[in-house]
Structures are given as structure tokens and as C-alpha cells.
Motif scaffolding. Structure first.
Motif, PDB file in Angstrom:
ATOM      1  N   PRO A  62      42.036  74.908 -37.629  1.00  0.00           N
ATOM      2  CA  PRO A  62      41.284  73.817 -38.273  1.00  0.00           C
ATOM      3  C   PRO A  62      40.707  72.833 -37.263  1.00  0.00           C
ATOM      4  CG  PRO A  62      43.626  73.391 -38.427  1.00  0.00           C
ATOM      5  CD  PRO A  62      43.502  74.756 -37.825  1.00  0.00           C
ATOM      6  N   LEU A  63      39.609  72.175 -37.653  1.00  0.00           N
ATOM      7  CA  LEU A  63      39.024  71.122 -36.821  1.00  0.00           C
ATOM      8  C   LEU A  63      39.851  69.848 -36.882  1.00  0.00           C
ATOM      9  CD1 LEU A  63      35.197  71.364 -37.633  1.00  0.00           C
ATOM     10  CD2 LEU A  63      36.361  72.175 -35.585  1.00  0.00           C
ATOM     11  N   THR A  64      40.482  69.613 -38.040  1.00  0.00           N
ATOM     12  CA  THR A  64      41.239  68.383 -38.265  1.00  0.00           C
ATOM     13  C   THR A  64      42.705  68.720 -38.489  1.00  0.00           C
ATOM     14  OG1 THR A  64      39.287  67.426 -39.321  1.00  0.00           O
ATOM     15  CG2 THR A  64      41.392  66.308 -39.700  1.00  0.00           C
ATOM     16  N   ASP A  65      43.591  67.916 -37.908  1.00  0.00           N
ATOM     17  CA  ASP A  65      45.032  68.149 -38.067  1.00  0.00           C
ATOM     18  C   ASP A  65      45.412  68.253 -39.542  1.00  0.00           C
ATOM     19  OD1 ASP A  65      45.390  68.075 -35.353  1.00  0.00           O
ATOM     20  OD2 ASP A  65      46.223  66.041 -35.286  1.00  0.00           O
ATOM     21  N   PHE A  66      46.121  69.333 -39.873  1.00  0.00           N
ATOM     22  CA  PHE A  66      46.708  69.539 -41.193  1.00  0.00           C
ATOM     23  C   PHE A  66      45.673  69.417 -42.316  1.00  0.00           C
ATOM     24  CE2 PHE A  66      50.144  67.658 -38.543  1.00  0.00           C
ATOM     25  CZ  PHE A  66      50.911  68.812 -38.427  1.00  0.00           C
ATOM     26  N   ARG A  67      44.502  70.012 -42.095  1.00  0.00           N
ATOM     27  CA  ARG A  67      43.479  70.041 -43.143  1.00  0.00           C
ATOM     28  C   ARG A  67      42.690  71.335 -43.012  1.00  0.00           C
ATOM     29  NH1 ARG A  67      40.581  66.706 -46.621  1.00  0.00           N
ATOM     30  NH2 ARG A  67      38.402  67.316 -46.934  1.00  0.00           N
TER      31      ARG A  67
ATOM     32  N   HIS B 183      52.146  70.272 -45.802  1.00  0.00           N
ATOM     33  CA  HIS B 183      51.704  71.646 -46.066  1.00  0.00           C
ATOM     34  C   HIS B 183      51.600  72.478 -44.786  1.00  0.00           C
ATOM     35  CE1 HIS B 183      50.850  70.672 -50.239  1.00  0.00           C
ATOM     36  NE2 HIS B 183      50.119  69.633 -49.861  1.00  0.00           N
ATOM     37  N   ALA B 184      52.146  71.975 -43.689  1.00  0.00           N
ATOM     38  CA  ALA B 184      52.061  72.682 -42.410  1.00  0.00           C
ATOM     39  C   ALA B 184      52.576  74.115 -42.557  1.00  0.00           C
ATOM     40  CB  ALA B 184      52.864  71.944 -41.352  1.00  0.00           C
TER      41      ALA B 184
ATOM     42  N   CYS C 129      46.880  75.550 -42.372  1.00  0.00           N
ATOM     43  CA  CYS C 129      47.107  74.106 -42.278  1.00  0.00           C
ATOM     44  C   CYS C 129      48.045  73.849 -41.102  1.00  0.00           C
ATOM     45  CB  CYS C 129      47.706  73.578 -43.590  1.00  0.00           C
ATOM     46  SG  CYS C 129      47.976  71.795 -43.612  1.00  0.00           S
ATOM     47  N   THR C 130      47.506  73.384 -40.021  1.00  0.00           N
ATOM     48  CA  THR C 130      48.283  73.141 -38.807  1.00  0.00           C
ATOM     49  C   THR C 130      47.527  72.129 -37.956  1.00  0.00           C
ATOM     50  OG1 THR C 130      49.359  74.206 -36.910  1.00  0.00           O
ATOM     51  CG2 THR C 130      47.209  75.050 -37.563  1.00  0.00           C
ATOM     52  N   THR C 131      47.977  71.909 -36.738  1.00  0.00           N
ATOM     53  CA  THR C 131      47.303  70.947 -35.868  1.00  0.00           C
ATOM     54  C   THR C 131      46.068  71.573 -35.236  1.00  0.00           C
ATOM     55  OG1 THR C 131      48.736  71.611 -34.039  1.00  0.00           O
ATOM     56  CG2 THR C 131      49.439  69.726 -35.365  1.00  0.00           C
TER      57      THR C 131
END
Length: 567
Positions: free
Chosen positions: A68-73, A84-85, A96-98
Motif C-alpha cells: 500500500p501507499l499509505t500505512d494500514f490502508r 486490520h494489519a 493492509c500493512t505498512t
């Protein structure tokens, strides 16, 4: 050593490449030692109004593959928050991760077969050939006859395709009893794609730059993906041997360059050299001797000469008028449309229709011989110039083939290869008044390009779909809503630049935006359009009327008057 270093900077070539092959497609391998998805798309980034840039799915920046570009999104936002990691979104497929995983996660590309350049010396030693001969066979520039290597002219192909290319090298290695590990690795079909975090963008290349440029390394990866996809399609449908060989050559050459550039990313250099005036004066084609057939009579060109004057063009003539509608002068047609303003001179790079339609056949070749197709009108004298002024822009956009839009010098010498924006029919959608920046491409694959440096300034330009919340400038109570018309995307476009070096764009749907966010919509069938010098006003030609609109929130009509005509 990391997967990245083992493949792109191997120290023990056979051991490192075997390590990569064993892990790259193994789902049980550690996350930073395997691929997380196949890259299949040459698309890079998309933009919607106010959303910023988002990576295209299955491309070299894809969030599903690289993270993802954004942490946890996730990409679509359905899965969001640290709680939701570790959850993968069922809708977009993004974990969903960093966001820092984009520095570690790899993808991969499937190819028909290439030779890793680090293996060329080992293959050469095993076959008793030079390294250059091995590379030539891998590129289908030479073929093997037993132990002998024969070079191929560019316009010739092998009678037997199994004697050239990486597969021919594998067969030769088997024949001489080479190390099985070398035989196994000499034909690579899966290539790791490095994490986006190891492929940095380039920013701050000019005051008008909105988006960081993806940089030469990412441009090279995108080109490689496209070349691979084209080769696989050609092999699937079956093509003559010479086309198959040329496809292999391009893929192998791109791959060798990619390995070198990825191992040691190139320092930034402007894609195009500094523009310079031609050594000899460039002669220009004069006005045509007749009005071409069926050219029509509507307004085809519109440009602000300065804050108070407009240059209005119809196929049969041009007029200089005030922004209140007063006619100041009339000029004969030259068959071309004014695109930029340089003091009292107007630069006209594009023809109205096809240039040859403005001449009888014999006259056309006489008029064109040794001359550039551009025209330059001096408003002070009312005359078209015979030679191109050295102080005017030295870049010119033209088509080599319908599907290839190129940048050339004024005299016709190529500056770039085909631009990467657009599909089958890329076009010059608009240019700024100074001719420095051009909006190029087709449909939703468009960008604003600096014609001096070759660096995109706004890439991509946002989609031009209108919505019901956008303010509307309606030029007539009876005007149709052009949003849903099939021809809406074919309306006139325009590009402006503010004193703060921000772009203003009129899309083919009538939407006015800054390229990132839509502002308002002009509800009319627009024939021609232009922004004022400071881009705070927009002039549009609709039917036989000219309308000047304030580009602000909310927009407002400042003036409207009949377009000049003397028919």
C-alpha cells in the motif's frame, strides 16, 4: 545478499541466479525473497479529481503487488486501520500493512526467454566463442552452425529459428556437455521486478512541475514490460521469422540495459538535449494557393495575443479583434492554426486538416521542397515569414506514423522517440502561449510535457468526466448537455499557465481544471478555445459566437460577441 543484489549484482553468478530462481515463485519463501505478483501492464499512474496519483493495477507501481501507499490502508479504502494489519482486501487485493514494504516486496515479469548478461562470459567460455558473439546470438543478430557463429544483416532472418536466440545457446551448451547449472540458467523466463522504493522518482526539475517524474529507470522498466507484452502477442498469433527475431532483439537489448541500470541507477540527465537553433536558416512553406475543398467555415483557431486582443481563425481567413469584439485587422489564411505567441509573431505548427489538401499535386511538392511545414505570421507587418526566427521555440511535435507522436527540431531532425502517452492515435491536445509546454496523449493517457527538457510536468492529467456538483457555465438555455454526447471528447481543448506556474486546462468535455481537480464546466459545443496570458480568463468559440469567461470560483461570463466573418 538480497534477492535484488543476487539477480542484478551477482557475485557468484551461477549460485546467485539459482538462488533467485528457486525462491522467486515459491509462495513459501520469505516475503522479501519472492515475487508478490506478475507485472503485466504498461500503465503507470491514474488520477481522479482531488485524489492525487494512484498506481495502475498490475503495473510497475501496483499496490496489490508491492504494497500500500499509505500505512494500514488498502487501495480502495475498504480495509483501513492498524487493527486490520495482515488482512488482504477482498475488493482490491491489497494487503493492509505498512507502506515501507514497498522497499522490500518484488514482483516479476514472464518473458519468452532471455540470457542474463552476467552469464554471457560463462556461455562464451563453454562454447569457445567471444562474449560479443554470445550476446549477438541472444539478440538474434547472429546464428550458430555447429561451433561457428555467423553474423546476420539487420534485414535478414534465419531459415531455422532454432539456430539463434537464447534457446539456440541452450541447445549448444547441451551439445558440448556444459555444466548442467549453466544449461538450466541460460534461458530465463521469469524476471524479478525491484521494489518501487528502490526505483526513486525525480522532483524539482522546474517551477511548473506538479508531479515528480518517474525517472529514467522506471521509464526503462515500463518500456521493457511493453516490449515483452508485444513479443508474447506476436508469438501467440504467429509472425514471420524476421519479425519474431526483431522482437527478441528488442527484448534482449532492453533486458541487458535494465540489469545494468538497476544494478547502478543512472544519474539524472535531461531526456532531451538543450534546444539550439539550426545551423542554417529554416525556410518555411508559404500560404497555399487555394482554399481546400470542403474545409468548412467555422472557427478553427483562437489565441490571446495579449490581455486585450484575440486572434480568431477560420479556414478562409483570420482576424485580430479586441476582447470586446471590435475588429482591428484581417489576415489571409495560411491553412495552419496559431498555437503560440512571441511578441508580434504567431507560431502556427499544425495544418487545418491534411496539408496536401491545400495544394494541387504539383504545387504541393514545389511548395514543400526543402521547407518546414510551420508558418509564422508577423502581426506588425501582416506578412508570413519566409524563414523561421532563431529566437522562437526550437521544438516541434509531429506524427511519424499515426500511432507515433514525436518531438523534432524545427528542421525535422528527431529529438525523441515516440512519446509514451496516448493509445493508437496520440495527439497534441494544446500548448501554452509561449510554446514551452504541450498537453499530449489520447483519452485518459495524457500528460503536460516540457518541450525543452522532455520531462513531464503533470503526469497524468486527471480524467475529464464532469459531475453534477461542478459549477456550470451555460452559454445558451437551449444548449445540449454535452457530457453525454458521443462527440463531447472531440471538442476543443486549451492549456494555460498562470504567473505562479500553475496549469489551467480545458478538457474536451468542457471541464475546466488545474489538471488535478475540476473547477467548472462550460456547457456548449466548443470549436476553439484559449487561455489569457495569466490564465485568469478563457475564451471559447461556440457556433458563431465568442465568449470570454472568468476562470474563478464561481466562474462568470465577462463578454460575448459574434465571431468575425466576411463571407
Amino acid at each position: 545478499m538480497s534477492l535484488h543484489d543476487r539477480f542484478f549484482r551477482p557475485s557468484d553468478v551461477l549460485a546467485d541466479l539459482r538462488w533467485v530462481r528457486a525462491r522467486l515463485l515459491d509462495p513459501a519463501a520469505p516475503a522479501d525473497e519472492r515475487s508478490h505478483g506478475r507485472v503485466t501492464s504498461g500503465d503507470l499512474l491514474h488520477r481522479w479529481s482531488g485524489s492525487g496519483r494512484r498506481p495502475a493495477r498490475d503495473g510497475i507501481f501496483c499496490q496489490k503487488i508491492f504494497g500500500p501507499l499509505t500505512d494500514f490502508r488498502c487501495a480502495c479504502g475498504d480495509v483501513s486501520g492498524a487493527e486490520h494489519a495482515g488482512t488482504t482486501c477482498e475488493r482490491c487485493g491489497v494487503l493492509c500493512t505498512t507502506a515501507d514494504v514497498r522497499r522490500r516486496r518484488h514482483g516479476h515479469i514472464e518473458v519468452a526467454g532471455v540470457l542474463h548478461p552476467a552469464l554471457a562470459p560463462l556461455v562464451a567460455r563453454a562454447l569457445g566463442l567471444s562474449v560479443e558473439q554470445v550476446r549477438a546470438v541472444a539478440r538474434c543478430q547472429a546464428w550458430l552452425d555447429g561451433d561457428t557463429c555467423h553474423w546476420l544483416p539487420d534485414d535478414e532472418s534465419c531459415d531455422e529459428l532454432d539456430t539463434t536466440g537464447p534457446a539456440a545457446l541452450v541447445a549448444a551448451l547441451v551439445r558440448v556437455g556444459a555444466d548442467p547449472a549453466l544449461v538450466d540458467l541460460a534461458l530465463l523466463r521469469t524476471i524479478p521486478v525491484p521494489p518501487p522504493g528502490l526505483r526513486p522518482f525525480v522532483a524539482d526539475l522546474g517551477p511548473a512541475m506538479v508531479d515528480p517524474w518517474i525517472g529514467p529507470l522506471n521509464e526503462a522498466w515500463r518500456t521493457f514490460v511493453l516490449e515483452v507484452n508485444q513479443q508474447l502477442r506476436l508469438l501467440e498469433i504467429g509472425v514471420p521469422p524476421i519479425i519474431e527475431m526483431h522482437g527478441q532483439r528488442r527484448v534482449q537489448e532492453r533486458f541487458e540495459s535494465l540489469v545494468q541500470w538497476t544494478a547502478s541507477p543512472p544519474a539524472f540527465e535531461r531526456p532531451w538535449p538543450e534546444p539550439a537553433p539550426p545551423a542554417q536558416p529554416v525556410r518555411l512553406m508559404g500560404p497555399p494557393g487555394r482554399l481546400r475543398d470542403d474545409v468548412g467555415a467555422g472557427v478553427v483557431g483562437l489565441v490571446f495575443v495579449d490581455d486585450e486582443r484575440l486572434f480568431v481563425q477560420r479556414p478562409h481567413g483570420s482576424w485580430l479583434v479586441t476582447t470586446a469584439g471590435d475588429v482591428l485587422a484581417r489576415f489571409p489564411s495560411c491553412g495552419r492554426i496559431a498555437a503560440s505567441v512571441h511578441g508580434s509573431r504567431l507560431r502556427m505548427p499544425a495544418w487545418i486538416g491534411n496539408e496536401w489538401e491545400w495544394f494541387d499535386q504539383d504545387e504541393y511538392w514545389d511548395a514543400k521542397a526543402g521547407r518546414a511545414s510551420l508558418a509564422v505570421l508577423d502581426l506588425a507587418t501582416g506578412e508570413y515569414l519566409d524563414t523561421y526566427p532563431a529566437d522562437l521555440p526550437q521544438r516541434h511535435l509531429e506524427h511519424d506514423q499515426p500511432e507515433d507522436l514525436l518531438v523534432t527540431g524545427v528542421a525535422g531532425e528527431p529529438v525523441s522517440g515516440a512519446l509514451r502517452w496516448g493509445g493508437d492515435r496520440p495527439a497534441v491536445l494544446a500548448t501554452t502561449r509561449d510554446g514551452r509546454f504541450a498537453w499530449v496523449g489520447e483519452d485518459q493517457s495524457t500528460a503536460v510535457l516540457d518541450l525543452d527538457t522532455g520531462v513531464p510536468q503533470l503526469d497524468p492529467v486527471m480524467e475529464s468526466h464532469a459531475d453534477d456538483e461542478a459549477p456550470v457555465v451555460s452559454l445558451s438555455a437551449d444548449a445540449p448537455d454535452v457530457r453525454d454526447e458521443a462527440s463531447a471528447g472531440e471538442m476543443a481543448t486549451a492549456l494555460g499557465l498562470t504567473p505562479q506556474r500553475r496549469f489551467r486546462i480545458l478538457h474536451g468535455t468542457g471541464v475546466v481544471s488545474d489538471g488535478e481537480q475540476r473547477w467548472f464546466r462550460v456547457d456548449a459545443s466548443i470549436l476553439a478555445a484559449a487561455f489569457s496570458p495569466a490564465a485568469e480568463r478563457l475564451a471559447v468559440a461556440a457556433d458563431d459566437e465568442l465568449v470570454v469567461i472568468a476562470v474563478r470560483d464561481p466562474p462568470a461570463i465577462l463578454a460575448r460577441f459574434a465571431a468575425p466573418d466576411d463571407r
